[in-house]
Scaffold this motif. Structure first.
Motif, mmCIF file in Angstrom:
data_model
loop_
_atom_site.group_PDB
_atom_site.id
_atom_site.type_symbol
_atom_site.label_atom_id
_atom_site.label_comp_id
_atom_site.label_asym_id
_atom_site.label_seq_id
_atom_site.Cartn_x
_atom_site.Cartn_y
_atom_site.Cartn_z
ATOM 1 N N CYS A 1 12.644 99.078 5.323
ATOM 2 C CA CYS A 1 12.362 100.550 5.187
ATOM 3 C C CYS A 1 13.292 99.943 3.366
ATOM 4 N N GLY A 2 14.080 99.220 3.140
ATOM 5 C CA GLY A 2 13.819 98.160 1.896
ATOM 6 C C GLY A 2 16.133 98.458 1.488
ATOM 7 N N TYR A 3 16.984 99.751 2.783
ATOM 8 C CA TYR A 3 17.865 99.785 2.434
ATOM 9 C C TYR A 3 19.434 99.226 1.880
ATOM 10 N N ILE B 1 24.674 101.737 7.604
ATOM 11 C CA ILE B 1 25.647 101.584 7.675
ATOM 12 C C ILE B 1 25.764 103.759 7.751
ATOM 13 N N SER B 2 25.740 104.201 6.686
ATOM 14 C CA SER B 2 26.089 105.735 6.206
ATOM 15 C C SER B 2 25.717 106.054 7.143
ATOM 16 N N TRP C 1 26.517 108.780 9.817
ATOM 17 C CA TRP C 1 26.694 110.339 10.417
ATOM 18 C C TRP C 1 26.068 110.772 11.704
ATOM 19 N N GLU C 2 25.054 109.367 12.271
ATOM 20 C CA GLU C 2 23.829 109.971 13.274
ATOM 21 C C GLU C 2 25.829 109.905 15.104
ATOM 22 N N ARG C 3 26.248 108.700 14.823
ATOM 23 C CA ARG C 3 26.661 108.795 15.450
ATOM 24 C C ARG C 3 28.821 109.736 15.720
ATOM 25 N N PHE C 4 28.706 109.571 14.902
ATOM 26 C CA PHE C 4 29.996 111.462 14.066
ATOM 27 C C PHE C 4 29.543 112.613 14.562
ATOM 28 N N GLU D 1 28.689 104.915 0.049
ATOM 29 C CA GLU D 1 27.970 104.924 0.364
ATOM 30 C C GLU D 1 28.577 106.544 0.745
ATOM 31 N N VAL D 2 29.317 106.561 1.823
ATOM 32 C CA VAL D 2 29.240 107.918 2.489
ATOM 33 C C VAL D 2 29.748 108.961 0.665
ATOM 34 N N LYS D 3 30.889 107.889 0.276
ATOM 35 C CA LYS D 3 31.713 109.249 -0.662
ATOM 36 C C LYS D 3 30.382 110.004 -1.684
ATOM 37 N N LEU D 4 29.347 108.665 -2.083
ATOM 38 C CA LEU D 4 28.235 109.564 -3.215
ATOM 39 C C LEU D 4 27.279 110.732 -2.320
ATOM 40 N N GLN D 5 27.016 110.045 -0.514
ATOM 41 C CA GLN D 5 26.313 111.018 -0.173
ATOM 42 C C GLN D 5 26.889 112.786 -0.190
ATOM 43 N N LEU D 6 28.338 112.392 0.461
ATOM 44 C CA LEU D 6 29.628 113.485 0.189
ATOM 45 C C LEU D 6 29.616 114.501 -0.960
ATOM 46 N N VAL D 7 29.612 113.684 -2.218
ATOM 47 C CA VAL D 7 29.833 114.195 -3.367
ATOM 48 C C VAL D 7 27.916 114.672 -3.935
#
Length: 350
Positions: free
Chosen positions: A130-132, A138-139, A143-146, A211-217
């Motif tokens: 997917c080119g990520y 990893i983020s 979220w999947e595992r968490f 990455e997690v911070k950007l998703q959270l915000v």
């Protein structure tokens, strides 16, 4: 790094050996204790009796073969739900088919390689397909595992309180609560999070937290969490089907739904623990322990645990290795990439 890996390997080896001993042998605890106190090695060995494999064979013979086939086929419903959830985590960008293949690939790698390399393999596969960025993949896996941990905790607490095992899931509750607290801080005070992120010397960890911070915000809303919770509930509902059908239909045990749920949750914990490839031995020990709480013979419990494990292990390993062969990745490259990332972390810390 060599010392850390050696200690980790030795701890996993001891844990797996203990689980195999528990699964395959019966130990006379009193006789073993007395022999140990006297330094009597032959006495200690004599206190350990290998399971009756004739009883084990008889248990397998009595299983309903039609029920085994149907249960194995129905297990793929859980894999489809995994694909739906991964597609959601990608913003409906990777597609269900890629999501399914990433899951099968990760399961196959975990089944044949140690140290849960399957999660890293999933990240590399999604990045390639997917080119990520690696931090993005990893983020997604985080979220999947968490949310899987949250699901295990929620089910486990219900069972623990019902069967008066209130301390059994206390460490998991502490860990999950701590992660939620960290996520709250990042969401509530993003500027503080940025200052903390800036001083983290480990590039991979820093990229992941960004990455997690950007998703959270910007991306994680109440609706996002609710939808992810729905997908996770669907995943675990369908994932539980093989265990319930094997215990209640294939083996014909007269357990209640609550008792069977307890066995399922304990087996899920066994599968989640970092141990042997595919949690071989650990999964069976968890099922034996769970069924033993309700008076099931050890030989029958081992047969049930082994059957459930193989119904999951064989299809995912075969299909996942096919995905791996066609992906351009290899076990060697994944292992070396993981080691390279670890070395980069060590260099940054130095």
């Amino acid at each position: 790094m060599i010392v850390k890996k050696t200690v980790s390997f030795v701890l996993r080896l001891v844990f797996v050996a203990a689980c195999l001993l528990y699964a395959l042998c019966d130990v006379n605890a009193e006789a073993f204790r007395l022999a140990f106190a006297q330094g009597d090695l032959p006495g200690m060995l004599a206190s350990v009796q290998v399971q009756d494999f004739d009883k084990l064979r008889q248990a397998f013979v009595q299983f309903d073969s039609t029920a085994i086939v149907v249960t194995t086929l129905l297990s793929f419903l859980g894999y489809a739900a995994m694909a739906l959830r991964m597609n959601f985590l990608s913003g409906y960008n990777c597609g269900n088919w890629v999501g399914l293949k990433s899951f099968l690939l990760s399961m196959a790698v975990n089944n044949v390689a140690p140290a849960k390399l399957g999660e890293l393999a999933k990240c590399f596969y999604l990045r390639r397909q997917c080119g990520y960025s690696l931090g993005h993949t990893i983020s997604m896996v985080f979220w999947e595992r968490f949310f899987d941990l949250n699901a295990i905790l929620a089910m486990g607490l219900v069972v623990a309180f019902h069967f008066k095992l209130k301390m059994a899931f206390f460490p998991l509750a502490i860990g999950v609560s701590a992660i939620w607290a960290c996520l709250f801080v990042v969401r509530k005070w993003p500027s503080l999070a940025e200052r903390i992120i800036a001083v983290i010397p480990i590039e991979r960890l820093r990229e992941f937290i960004i990455e997690v911070k950007l998703q959270l915000v910007h991306g994680v809303t109440l609706r996002y969490l609710i939808v992810l919770m729905f997908y996770t509930a669907l995943v675990w509902l369908l994932y539980a089907i093989p265990t319930f059908l094997t215990v209640l239909w294939v083996a014909g045990l007269k357990l209640t739904m609550g008792q069977t749920l307890a066995v399922f949750i304990l087996s899920a914990l066994g599968m989640a623990m970092p141990s042997s490839p595919g949690a071989v031995g650990v999964f069976e020990a968890a099922v034996i322990f769970g069924l033993g709480l309700f008076g099931v013979d050890k030989e029958l419990a081992l047969a049930i645990g082994f059957l459930i494990h193989m119904m999951q292990y064989i299809p995912t390993t075969v299909t996942g290795l096919i995905v791996l062969a066609r992906s351009g990745l290899s076990l060697e490259s994944i292992r070396h990439s993981g080691e390279g990332l670890d070395e980069a972390e060590e260099s940054a810390q130095a």
